[in-house]
Design an enzyme around this catalytic site. Sequence first.
Site, PDB file in Angstrom:
ATOM      1  N   LYS A 196      47.280  33.850  19.346  1.00 18.16           N
ATOM      2  CA  LYS A 196      47.721  35.375  19.563  1.00 18.16           C
ATOM      3  C   LYS A 196      47.265  36.124  18.218  1.00 18.16           C
ATOM      4  O   LYS A 196      47.523  35.805  17.232  1.00 18.16           O
ATOM      5  CB  LYS A 196      49.210  35.364  19.532  1.00 18.16           C
ATOM      6  CG  LYS A 196      49.734  36.588  19.852  1.00 18.16           C
ATOM      7  CD  LYS A 196      51.256  36.607  19.647  1.00 18.16           C
ATOM      8  CE  LYS A 196      51.691  37.991  19.807  1.00 18.16           C
ATOM      9  NZ  LYS A 196      53.216  38.229  19.603  1.00 18.16           N
TER      10      LYS A 196
ATOM     11  N   LYS B 199      25.476  52.553  44.649  1.00 16.68           N
ATOM     12  CA  LYS B 199      25.807  51.172  44.488  1.00 16.68           C
ATOM     13  C   LYS B 199      25.578  50.518  45.714  1.00 16.68           C
ATOM     14  O   LYS B 199      25.025  49.442  45.495  1.00 16.68           O
ATOM     15  CB  LYS B 199      27.597  51.124  44.555  1.00 16.68           C
ATOM     16  CG  LYS B 199      27.994  51.165  43.304  1.00 16.68           C
ATOM     17  CD  LYS B 199      29.673  51.691  43.188  1.00 16.68           C
ATOM     18  CE  LYS B 199      30.158  52.084  41.780  1.00 16.68           C
ATOM     19  NZ  LYS B 199      31.578  52.244  41.682  1.00 16.68           N
TER      20      LYS B 199
ATOM     21  N   ASP C  28      34.319  45.367  34.753  1.00 16.72           N
ATOM     22  CA  ASP C  28      33.019  45.595  34.365  1.00 16.72           C
ATOM     23  C   ASP C  28      32.744  44.887  33.017  1.00 16.72           C
ATOM     24  O   ASP C  28      31.552  44.401  32.680  1.00 16.72           O
ATOM     25  CB  ASP C  28      32.603  47.102  34.409  1.00 16.72           C
ATOM     26  CG  ASP C  28      32.344  47.509  35.460  1.00 16.72           C
ATOM     27  OD1 ASP C  28      32.188  47.040  36.599  1.00 16.72           O
ATOM     28  OD2 ASP C  28      32.891  48.714  35.974  1.00 16.72           O
TER      29      ASP C  28
ATOM     30  N   LYS D  75      23.284  47.203  44.931  1.00 20.18           N
ATOM     31  CA  LYS D  75      23.596  46.181  45.052  1.00 20.18           C
ATOM     32  C   LYS D  75      23.260  45.522  46.338  1.00 20.18           C
ATOM     33  O   LYS D  75      23.725  44.436  46.914  1.00 20.18           O
ATOM     34  CB  LYS D  75      25.093  46.048  45.127  1.00 20.18           C
ATOM     35  CG  LYS D  75      25.788  46.914  43.763  1.00 20.18           C
ATOM     36  CD  LYS D  75      27.254  46.495  43.599  1.00 20.18           C
ATOM     37  CE  LYS D  75      27.279  47.320  42.173  1.00 20.18           C
ATOM     38  NZ  LYS D  75      28.585  47.005  41.548  1.00 20.18           N
TER      39      LYS D  75
ATOM     40  N   ASN E  17      43.459  45.578  36.098  1.00 16.33           N
ATOM     41  CA  ASN E  17      43.422  46.885  36.669  1.00 16.33           C
ATOM     42  C   ASN E  17      44.687  46.899  37.761  1.00 16.33           C
ATOM     43  O   ASN E  17      45.386  45.903  37.829  1.00 16.33           O
ATOM     44  CB  ASN E  17      42.186  47.124  37.504  1.00 16.33           C
ATOM     45  CG  ASN E  17      41.916  46.194  38.364  1.00 16.33           C
ATOM     46  OD1 ASN E  17      42.430  45.978  39.412  1.00 16.33           O
ATOM     47  ND2 ASN E  17      40.732  45.458  38.031  1.00 16.33           N
TER      48      ASN E  17
ATOM     49  N   PHE F 138      32.674  47.726  48.175  1.00 18.65           N
ATOM     50  CA  PHE F 138      33.677  48.669  48.149  1.00 18.65           C
ATOM     51  C   PHE F 138      33.425  49.765  46.768  1.00 18.65           C
ATOM     52  O   PHE F 138      32.794  49.053  45.962  1.00 18.65           O
ATOM     53  CB  PHE F 138      34.973  48.188  47.854  1.00 18.65           C
ATOM     54  CG  PHE F 138      35.822  47.820  49.150  1.00 18.65           C
ATOM     55  CD1 PHE F 138      35.421  47.056  50.253  1.00 18.65           C
ATOM     56  CD2 PHE F 138      37.084  48.828  49.382  1.00 18.65           C
ATOM     57  CE1 PHE F 138      36.175  46.751  51.378  1.00 18.65           C
ATOM     58  CE2 PHE F 138      37.546  48.768  50.814  1.00 18.65           C
ATOM     59  CZ  PHE F 138      36.986  47.825  51.679  1.00 18.65           C
TER      60      PHE F 138
HETATM   61  O1  PMT Z   1      43.873  46.206  46.115  1.00 24.05           O
HETATM   62  P1  PMT Z   1      44.686  47.430  46.414  1.00 24.05           P
HETATM   63  O2  PMT Z   1      45.836  47.796  45.650  1.00 24.05           O
HETATM   64  O3  PMT Z   1      44.885  47.477  47.995  1.00 24.05           O
HETATM   65  O4  PMT Z   1      43.335  48.505  46.133  1.00 24.05           O
HETATM   66  C1  PMT Z   1      42.335  48.595  46.771  1.00 24.05           C
HETATM   67  C2  PMT Z   1      41.119  48.657  46.098  1.00 24.05           C
HETATM   68  C3  PMT Z   1      41.302  50.107  45.566  1.00 24.05           C
HETATM   69  C4  PMT Z   1      40.959  47.770  44.828  1.00 24.05           C
HETATM   70  C5  PMT Z   1      39.833  48.659  47.187  1.00 24.05           C
HETATM   71  O5  PMT Z   1      39.788  49.440  48.045  1.00 24.05           O
HETATM   72  C6  PMT Z   1      38.218  48.830  46.172  1.00 24.05           C
HETATM   73  O6  PMT Z   1      37.946  49.990  46.202  1.00 24.05           O
HETATM   74  N1  PMT Z   1      37.880  47.846  45.498  1.00 24.05           N
HETATM   75  C7  PMT Z   1      36.791  47.936  44.936  1.00 24.05           C
HETATM   76  C8  PMT Z   1      37.149  48.126  43.380  1.00 24.05           C
HETATM   77  C9  PMT Z   1      35.769  48.446  42.579  1.00 24.05           C
HETATM   78  O7  PMT Z   1      35.838  47.616  41.655  1.00 24.05           O
HETATM   79  O8  PMT Z   1      35.117  49.172  42.824  1.00 24.05           O
HETATM   80  P2  PMT Z   1      33.649  49.548  41.789  1.00 24.05           P
HETATM   81  O9  PMT Z   1      33.277  50.640  42.459  1.00 24.05           O
HETATM   82  O10 PMT Z   1      34.007  49.509  40.418  1.00 24.05           O
HETATM   83  O11 PMT Z   1      32.775  48.232  42.324  1.00 24.05           O
HETATM   84  C10 PMT Z   1      31.964  48.419  43.373  1.00 24.05           C
HETATM   85  C11 PMT Z   1      31.519  47.132  43.977  1.00 24.05           C
HETATM   86  O12 PMT Z   1      31.261  46.179  43.076  1.00 24.05           O
HETATM   87  C12 PMT Z   1      32.931  46.570  44.681  1.00 24.05           C
HETATM   88  O13 PMT Z   1      32.779  45.938  45.844  1.00 24.05           O
HETATM   89  C13 PMT Z   1      33.145  45.449  43.271  1.00 24.05           C
HETATM   90  O14 PMT Z   1      34.152  44.114  43.937  1.00 24.05           O
HETATM   91  C14 PMT Z   1      31.930  45.112  43.128  1.00 24.05           C
HETATM   92  N2  PMT Z   1      31.666  44.621  41.670  1.00 24.05           N
HETATM   93  C15 PMT Z   1      32.163  45.345  40.519  1.00 24.05           C
HETATM   94  C16 PMT Z   1      31.938  45.132  39.151  1.00 24.05           C
HETATM   95  C17 PMT Z   1      31.508  43.780  39.079  1.00 24.05           C
HETATM   96  N3  PMT Z   1      31.294  43.225  37.898  1.00 24.05           N
HETATM   97  N4  PMT Z   1      31.177  42.853  39.981  1.00 24.05           N
HETATM   98  C18 PMT Z   1      31.347  43.143  41.378  1.00 24.05           C
HETATM   99  O15 PMT Z   1      31.322  42.434  42.411  1.00 24.05           O
END
Ligand code: PMT
Length: 406
Positions: A293, A341, A283, A345, A214, A327
Amino acid sequence: MLTGKKILLGVTGGIAAFKAASLCSKLVQQGAEVRVIMTESATKFISELTLQSLSRGPVYTDTFDEKNPAVIAHINLADWADLVLIAPATANIIGKMAAGLADDMLSTTLLATQAPIMVAPAMNVHMYQHPAVMRNMNELAERGVMFVEPGEGLLACGYVGKGRLEEPEEIVKVVERYFERLAGSASLPLYGKKVVVTAGGTIERIDPVRYITNDSSGKMGFALAEAARELGAEVLLIAGNTQSPPPAGIPLERVQSAQDMYEAALGHFGSSDIVIKAAAVADYRPAVQSDRKIKKTGETLTLDLVKNIDILEQLGRLKTKQFLIGFAAETNDVEKYALDKLRRKNCDLIVANDVTSEGAGFGTDTNIVNIYDAEGLVQSLPLLSKRQTARQILGLAADRIAGDRV
Ligand code: PMT
């Protein structure tokens, strides 16, 4: 006082260069590990051999004289240093630093380093007072460069005034005080706390040459790590795929997949006090990772994806004393999804960014975030640099840990 501190001593070409020998010797006597870079002009005033003998290491003068083929010397030295000390610093090197020029070993290393820089100027009084030199020094000071003011007195050129290199023992004291300030951070709010920050995007392999990832650059996570360090914490970064350079001096574990990130995070979870999941974790991952490949065959290709482990959710389950900050990167219904979330979580705080807003989210140097706890909105931060955003988040976490509810 300086045991184990890595000091990169830059020596430039002025008559005071001879004092670099005494300075180098005193730094070594205080336990510092010293590496020396000399400009070509410096070598006219003092020999490389003198500084090599006193520092007990190689002296670098030429960017292209690579002593060790395994590394690029100026990058290696730039990364190695805990502090770069330029003594004596001529008007020329100060001007080059201000302008961002890199035309020799020292100036190139100075551009490459992210270590703090301390400059001890030495020059004729009129040169020192020249508006251009003053402007350059002010510019550098604004960028965080520290200065060891020159002394006043009879200068080598015959003039009396300000411009004499501070005495080596005084420079050593300034260096010692600097490290004391850093170490004596017991009063800092996160002193003694271990903070783990995840940054960047995960990479989920499809085959040896293709993967799913991503747009996360790592900037937000890196800013959080720096902010945690500023507040005195011991910081560990776990980073996936990133485009921006990680902060110097913060231990970094590189990972690829969500599974790798989970294992790394889990390994440090027990000993951490704060965990911040700023990483953008995939995810889903391909159900099968081809070890060859994948060949182009039909008009369409269907990839089966399976769900990745949710790292944050797992940590939320395992949490004992840890303060967990998640986040949420959302494009719509930000508050609703963020709060969902946070609860699912088991986070203490969740930082929501609407990644469709200009200046927020992926790749930018800025962000716009709302911070929530289980009771709802705690703080709404306007467009700020990611560094400022990170400081606010860490400040809030520090207050919460200390029991000062904000
Ligand atoms: O890296 P930059 O370019 O500075 O951008 C910053 C950012 C946009 C990446 C950052 O600010 C941000 O939002 N990070 C979280 C991105 C994310 O994956 O969000 P989510 O809403 O999909 O996930 C929610 C939370 O669960 C996050 O803390 C994520 O790390 C966590 N997660 C998600 C999926 C997963 N399988 N495991 C996780 O731990």
